[in-house]
Motif scaffolding. Structure first.
Motif, PDB file in Angstrom:
ATOM      1  N   ALA A  59       0.827  -1.201   0.000  1.00 38.11           N
ATOM      2  CA  ALA A  59       0.000   0.000   0.000  1.00 38.11           C
ATOM      3  C   ALA A  59       0.864   1.256   0.000  1.00 38.11           C
ATOM      4  O   ALA A  59       0.597   2.219  -0.740  1.00 38.11           O
ATOM      5  CB  ALA A  59      -0.932  -0.014   1.204  1.00 38.11           C
ATOM      6  N   PHE A  63       0.942   0.259  -4.866  1.00 38.86           N
ATOM      7  CA  PHE A  63       0.510  -0.859  -5.704  1.00 38.86           C
ATOM      8  C   PHE A  63      -0.838  -0.576  -6.387  1.00 38.86           C
ATOM      9  O   PHE A  63      -1.071  -1.029  -7.499  1.00 38.86           O
ATOM     10  CB  PHE A  63       0.379  -2.135  -4.862  1.00 38.86           C
ATOM     11  N   ALA A  64      -1.696   0.162  -5.733  1.00 40.13           N
ATOM     12  CA  ALA A  64      -3.053   0.371  -6.245  1.00 40.13           C
ATOM     13  C   ALA A  64      -3.067   1.100  -7.589  1.00 40.13           C
ATOM     14  O   ALA A  64      -4.011   0.947  -8.366  1.00 40.13           O
ATOM     15  CB  ALA A  64      -3.886   1.137  -5.227  1.00 40.13           C
ATOM     16  N   ALA A  86      -1.463  -8.665  -5.307  1.00 45.28           N
ATOM     17  CA  ALA A  86      -1.598  -7.542  -6.237  1.00 45.28           C
ATOM     18  C   ALA A  86      -2.940  -7.592  -6.953  1.00 45.28           C
ATOM     19  O   ALA A  86      -3.609  -6.564  -7.135  1.00 45.28           O
ATOM     20  CB  ALA A  86      -0.457  -7.557  -7.244  1.00 45.28           C
ATOM     21  N   ARG A  89      -6.077  -7.888  -3.755  1.00 47.46           N
ATOM     22  CA  ARG A  89      -6.198  -6.779  -2.810  1.00 47.46           C
ATOM     23  C   ARG A  89      -6.141  -5.409  -3.479  1.00 47.46           C
ATOM     24  O   ARG A  89      -6.795  -4.467  -3.044  1.00 47.46           O
ATOM     25  CB  ARG A  89      -5.110  -6.880  -1.741  1.00 47.46           C
ATOM     26  N   PHE A  90      -5.343  -5.318  -4.563  1.00 54.39           N
ATOM     27  CA  PHE A  90      -5.144  -4.014  -5.176  1.00 54.39           C
ATOM     28  C   PHE A  90      -5.721  -3.912  -6.589  1.00 54.39           C
ATOM     29  O   PHE A  90      -5.594  -2.860  -7.220  1.00 54.39           O
ATOM     30  CB  PHE A  90      -3.648  -3.679  -5.193  1.00 54.39           C
TER      31      PHE A  90
END
Length: 218
Positions: A59, A63-64, A86, A89-90
Motif C-alpha cells: 500500500a 501498488f493500487a 496484487a 487486494r489491489f
C-alpha cells in the motif's frame, strides 16, 4: 506506465534499468536493506527497501495505481504471494512472475498469474528434444550481443491467443524461435495459431523486452 518490480537480484536489476531507459515510471522493491542501498547508489530513487509480500508495504509503495507488477525474486512462493495479493487486494490486472521451478508453472496459471517466465523450463525442453550442445547459442554470446531468450506462457487473456504468428507485430528485431505446446516443441511457421497454455520462446534485444511482454500480455 507504472511498473513495480519485486526483487533486486540480477533479473530485477537489469529489468529496472531497461524500463527506466525506455521512459517508464518504475519502482524496484528489494527486501534486503544492504542490497537495496547498493542498488540505490546505482539506480537512484527508483529503489526502495521493503518486503513486497507485506500488504502494508504494498500500500505504501503505491501498488493500487500500478499498471504492471513483476515478481522477480528467487523464491517461487514469494512471487506467487506478490502476484495474488496484487490482483486480489489491489485490483492489478497484469502480473508477470519469474518461476524458478517448472513444476510450479501450472499452479501459477491456475491461480490467475498472467505471465510466467521460466529459464529452467527452457533448458529442460532443449535437453528433452536432444538438441546437441554444439548447436546451442552460448548464453555469454547472447549477453555480449545484448540479446535474451524470453519465455512467455499465454493465458486466456493474452491478446495473441487465436492469432497466427504472421499476424503479430513484434518490437524491434524480436523473433519467435519456438513454441512449446504440452510436451512438444513446434517451429514457428507464419500460419501457426497460438493457443492458451502455449509457451512462446522469443529472441529479443534486452531493451525491447518490456515492449515484447506488452504484445503477449493482456
Amino acid at each position: 506506465m507504472y511498473v513495480i518490480v519485486i526483487g533486486g537480484g540480477n533479473v530485477g536489476y537489469y529489468l529496472t534499468k531497461d524500463l527506466v531507459a525506455a521512459g517508464h515510471e518504475v519502482l524496484l522493491l528489494e527486501k534486503d536493506r544492504a542490497r537495496a542501498q547498493r542498488l540505490a547508489e546505482d539506480l537512484g530513487e527508483v529503489v526502495q527497501q521493503g518486503d513486497g509480500c507485506e500488504a502494508r508495504i504494498m500500500a505504501e509503495m503505491g501498488f493500487a495505481r500500478a499498471d504492471v507488477i513483476v515478481a522477480a525474486t528467487g523464491e517461487d512462493e514469494d512471487n506467487l504471494i506478490v502476484c495474488q495479493m496484487a490482483k486480489q487486494r489491489f485490483g492489478i490486472t497484469r502480473t508477470i512472475s519469474r518461476v524458478n521451478s517448472p513444476a510450479n508453472e501450472a499452479l501459477f496459471a491456475q491461480l490467475g498469474i498472467d505471465t510466467t517466465v521460466s529459464a529452467t523450463r527452457l533448458i529442460f525442453n532443449l535437453i528433452e528434444q536432444e538438441i546437441e550442445v554444439d548447436h546451442l547459442i552460448p548464453v555469454a554470446a547472447l549477453a555480449r550481443g545484448h540479446l535474451e531468450i524470453v519465455s512467455i506462457e499465454l493465458s486466456e487473456q493474452s491478446p495473441v491467443v487465436g492469432r497466427a504468428i504472421g499476424e503479430i507485430s513484434l518490437p524491434g528485431e524480436a523473433h519467435i524461435i519456438a513454441i512449446l505446446r504440452g510436451d512438444k516443441g513446434l517451429l514457428p511457421s507464419p500460419n501457426a495459431i497460438l493457443q492458451t497454455g502455449d509457451t512462446v520462446l522469443t529472441l529479443v534485444q534486452q531493451d525491447q523486452e518490456p515492449a515484447l511482454h506488452g504484445v503477449f500480455s493482456a
